[in-house]
Design an enzyme around this catalytic site. Structure first.
Site, PDB file in Angstrom:
ATOM      1  N   PRO A   9       5.493  -7.687 -67.871  1.00  0.00           N
ATOM      2  CA  PRO A   9       5.827  -8.985 -67.842  1.00  0.00           C
ATOM      3  C   PRO A   9       3.902  -9.988 -68.291  1.00  0.00           C
ATOM      4  O   PRO A   9       2.943  -9.613 -67.524  1.00  0.00           O
ATOM      5  CB  PRO A   9       5.734 -10.127 -66.862  1.00  0.00           C
ATOM      6  CG  PRO A   9       7.245  -8.570 -66.092  1.00  0.00           C
ATOM      7  CD  PRO A   9       6.120  -7.773 -66.515  1.00  0.00           C
ATOM      8  N   ASN A  10       3.825 -10.374 -69.473  1.00  0.00           N
ATOM      9  CA  ASN A  10       2.591 -11.469 -69.829  1.00  0.00           C
ATOM     10  C   ASN A  10       1.276 -10.462 -70.180  1.00  0.00           C
ATOM     11  O   ASN A  10       0.937 -10.853 -70.817  1.00  0.00           O
ATOM     12  CB  ASN A  10       2.402 -12.010 -68.630  1.00  0.00           C
ATOM     13  CG  ASN A  10       3.515 -13.341 -67.871  1.00  0.00           C
ATOM     14  OD1 ASN A  10       3.793 -14.141 -68.731  1.00  0.00           O
ATOM     15  ND2 ASN A  10       3.574 -13.193 -66.922  1.00  0.00           N
ATOM     16  N   ARG A  17      -4.806 -14.573 -72.093  1.00  0.00           N
ATOM     17  CA  ARG A  17      -4.888 -15.045 -71.202  1.00  0.00           C
ATOM     18  C   ARG A  17      -6.133 -14.629 -70.379  1.00  0.00           C
ATOM     19  O   ARG A  17      -7.048 -14.464 -71.319  1.00  0.00           O
ATOM     20  CB  ARG A  17      -4.268 -13.743 -70.020  1.00  0.00           C
ATOM     21  CG  ARG A  17      -2.883 -13.656 -70.329  1.00  0.00           C
ATOM     22  CD  ARG A  17      -2.153 -12.381 -69.655  1.00  0.00           C
ATOM     23  NE  ARG A  17      -1.506 -12.694 -67.873  1.00  0.00           N
ATOM     24  CZ  ARG A  17      -1.530 -11.898 -66.966  1.00  0.00           C
ATOM     25  NH1 ARG A  17      -0.779 -11.184 -67.650  1.00  0.00           N
ATOM     26  NH2 ARG A  17      -1.223 -12.496 -66.089  1.00  0.00           N
ATOM     27  N   TYR A  22      -8.910 -10.710 -67.511  1.00  0.00           N
ATOM     28  CA  TYR A  22      -8.243  -9.672 -68.329  1.00  0.00           C
ATOM     29  C   TYR A  22      -9.469  -9.566 -68.955  1.00  0.00           C
ATOM     30  O   TYR A  22      -8.576  -8.431 -69.529  1.00  0.00           O
ATOM     31  CB  TYR A  22      -6.892  -9.954 -68.673  1.00  0.00           C
ATOM     32  CG  TYR A  22      -5.771 -10.516 -67.386  1.00  0.00           C
ATOM     33  CD1 TYR A  22      -5.478  -9.296 -66.386  1.00  0.00           C
ATOM     34  CD2 TYR A  22      -6.121 -11.942 -67.492  1.00  0.00           C
ATOM     35  CE1 TYR A  22      -4.708  -9.376 -65.797  1.00  0.00           C
ATOM     36  CE2 TYR A  22      -4.692 -12.624 -66.264  1.00  0.00           C
ATOM     37  CZ  TYR A  22      -4.428 -11.285 -64.712  1.00  0.00           C
ATOM     38  OH  TYR A  22      -3.127 -11.181 -64.193  1.00  0.00           O
ATOM     39  N   ASN A  73       1.559  -0.484 -65.953  1.00  0.00           N
ATOM     40  CA  ASN A  73       0.994  -1.599 -65.928  1.00  0.00           C
ATOM     41  C   ASN A  73       1.925  -2.425 -65.977  1.00  0.00           C
ATOM     42  O   ASN A  73       2.490  -3.604 -67.145  1.00  0.00           O
ATOM     43  CB  ASN A  73       0.160  -2.162 -66.654  1.00  0.00           C
ATOM     44  CG  ASN A  73      -0.831  -3.284 -65.891  1.00  0.00           C
ATOM     45  OD1 ASN A  73      -0.220  -4.012 -65.453  1.00  0.00           O
ATOM     46  ND2 ASN A  73      -1.240  -3.939 -67.094  1.00  0.00           N
ATOM     47  N   ALA A  76       2.675  -8.735 -62.829  1.00  0.00           N
ATOM     48  CA  ALA A  76       3.051  -8.874 -61.323  1.00  0.00           C
ATOM     49  C   ALA A  76       3.744  -8.422 -61.087  1.00  0.00           C
ATOM     50  O   ALA A  76       4.495  -8.084 -59.826  1.00  0.00           O
ATOM     51  CB  ALA A  76       3.624 -10.280 -61.769  1.00  0.00           C
ATOM     52  N   GLU A  97      -0.277   4.332 -62.489  1.00  0.00           N
ATOM     53  CA  GLU A  97      -0.189   2.808 -62.427  1.00  0.00           C
ATOM     54  C   GLU A  97      -1.757   1.774 -62.681  1.00  0.00           C
ATOM     55  O   GLU A  97      -2.728   2.356 -62.179  1.00  0.00           O
ATOM     56  CB  GLU A  97       0.257   2.290 -60.698  1.00  0.00           C
ATOM     57  CG  GLU A  97       0.094   0.800 -60.519  1.00  0.00           C
ATOM     58  CD  GLU A  97       0.558   0.267 -59.321  1.00  0.00           C
ATOM     59  OE1 GLU A  97       0.945   0.835 -57.896  1.00  0.00           O
ATOM     60  OE2 GLU A  97       0.174  -0.634 -58.807  1.00  0.00           O
ATOM     61  N   HIS A  99      -3.870  -1.138 -63.664  1.00  0.00           N
ATOM     62  CA  HIS A  99      -4.101  -2.804 -63.474  1.00  0.00           C
ATOM     63  C   HIS A  99      -5.670  -3.070 -64.161  1.00  0.00           C
ATOM     64  O   HIS A  99      -6.869  -2.231 -64.461  1.00  0.00           O
ATOM     65  CB  HIS A  99      -4.470  -3.235 -62.001  1.00  0.00           C
ATOM     66  CG  HIS A  99      -3.005  -2.876 -62.242  1.00  0.00           C
ATOM     67  ND1 HIS A  99      -1.666  -3.469 -62.005  1.00  0.00           N
ATOM     68  CD2 HIS A  99      -2.284  -2.396 -60.980  1.00  0.00           C
ATOM     69  CE1 HIS A  99      -0.504  -3.621 -60.789  1.00  0.00           C
ATOM     70  NE2 HIS A  99      -1.330  -2.098 -60.596  1.00  0.00           N
ATOM     71  N   ARG A 106      -7.806  -9.441 -55.028  1.00  0.00           N
ATOM     72  CA  ARG A 106      -8.065 -11.126 -55.653  1.00  0.00           C
ATOM     73  C   ARG A 106      -7.010 -11.637 -54.799  1.00  0.00           C
ATOM     74  O   ARG A 106      -7.017 -11.613 -53.359  1.00  0.00           O
ATOM     75  CB  ARG A 106      -6.647 -10.905 -57.257  1.00  0.00           C
ATOM     76  CG  ARG A 106      -8.015 -10.089 -58.183  1.00  0.00           C
ATOM     77  CD  ARG A 106      -7.047 -10.492 -59.543  1.00  0.00           C
ATOM     78  NE  ARG A 106      -6.733 -11.712 -59.879  1.00  0.00           N
ATOM     79  CZ  ARG A 106      -5.849 -11.549 -61.220  1.00  0.00           C
ATOM     80  NH1 ARG A 106      -4.917 -10.505 -61.104  1.00  0.00           N
ATOM     81  NH2 ARG A 106      -5.462 -12.855 -61.206  1.00  0.00           N
TER      82      ARG A 106
HETATM   83  C1  DQA Z   1      -1.933  -7.024 -64.110  1.00  0.00           C
HETATM   84  C2  DQA Z   1      -2.143  -7.585 -62.029  1.00  0.00           C
HETATM   85  C3  DQA Z   1      -1.086  -8.114 -62.071  1.00  0.00           C
HETATM   86  O1  DQA Z   1      -1.513  -8.989 -60.259  1.00  0.00           O
HETATM   87  C4  DQA Z   1      -0.804  -9.761 -62.922  1.00  0.00           C
HETATM   88  O2  DQA Z   1       0.699 -10.149 -62.526  1.00  0.00           O
HETATM   89  C5  DQA Z   1      -1.222  -9.182 -64.010  1.00  0.00           C
HETATM   90  C6  DQA Z   1      -2.408  -8.338 -64.516  1.00  0.00           C
HETATM   91  C7  DQA Z   1      -3.449  -6.259 -64.008  1.00  0.00           C
HETATM   92  O3  DQA Z   1      -3.418  -5.589 -65.331  1.00  0.00           O
HETATM   93  O4  DQA Z   1      -4.705  -7.077 -63.406  1.00  0.00           O
HETATM   94  O5  DQA Z   1       0.186  -9.633 -64.983  1.00  0.00           O
HETATM   95  O6  DQA Z   1      -1.031  -6.090 -63.821  1.00  0.00           O
END
Ligand code: DQA
Length: 145
Positions: A9-10, A17, A22, A73, A76, A97, A99, A106
């Site tokens: 998501p996102n 963002r 990011y 990735n 959240a 994984e 990020h 954080r």
């Molecule tokens: C994320 C870190 C997550 O906590 C966040 O919700 C994201 C992006 C990252 O790539 O740093 O959407 O996965």
């Protein structure tokens, strides 16, 4: 014999963002650079993004198998999705994984990953390069590709 790059998501909204967290690179750019690196090494990749937990699980069930590796990735969902975690665990695919931000530096709720134990390893805080690092690791180690 392929690498699945899975984005939660996102992540479709990268570029809009917070750049300080990011970066400014869009997901399309990240994916096209990964495709280029993969092609240079003769590796096949497939990219998938969804804002919906169930769609991510469906994609994994339908596409991941012992001949694949996963770069994921989970956004959240990293922090609470046991069903996504189980979907990864149920495949025979090696997973990494990734990020963009350092989730350990954080908010406290971001420090935990319920996905991490299903993965070979976690790359966190290297920005978009984290995906490339994961891809090169899989290529160099020849993990399921
Ligand atoms: C994320 C870190 C997550 O906590 C966040 O919700 C994201 C992006 C990252 O790539 O740093 O959407 O996965």
């Amino acid at each position: 014999m392929k690498i699945l790059v899975i984005q939660g998501p996102n992540l479709n909204n990268l570029g809009n963002r917070d750049h300080a967290i990011y970066g400014a690179t869009t997901l399309d750019t990240i994916h096209s650079e990964l495709r280029q690196t993969a092609a240079e090494h003769g590796v096949d990749i497939d990219t998938f993004q969804s804002n919906h937990e169930g769609e991510l699980i469906d994609y994994i069930q339908q596409n991941a198998n012992s001949d694949c590796a996963i770069i994921i990735n989970p956004g959240a969902l990293t922090h609470y999705s046991y069903s996504l975690r189980d979907a990864i665990a149920d495949t025979q695919a090696s997973a990494i994984e990734v990020h963009l931000s350092n989730i350990h530096a954080r908010e406290e709720w971001r420090n935990q990953s319920v996905i991490a134990d299903t993965c070979i390893g976690q790359i966190s805080g290297l920005g978009a390069y984290g995906y490339t690092a994961a891809l090169l690791y899989l290529i160099n180690e020849g993990r399921n590709i």
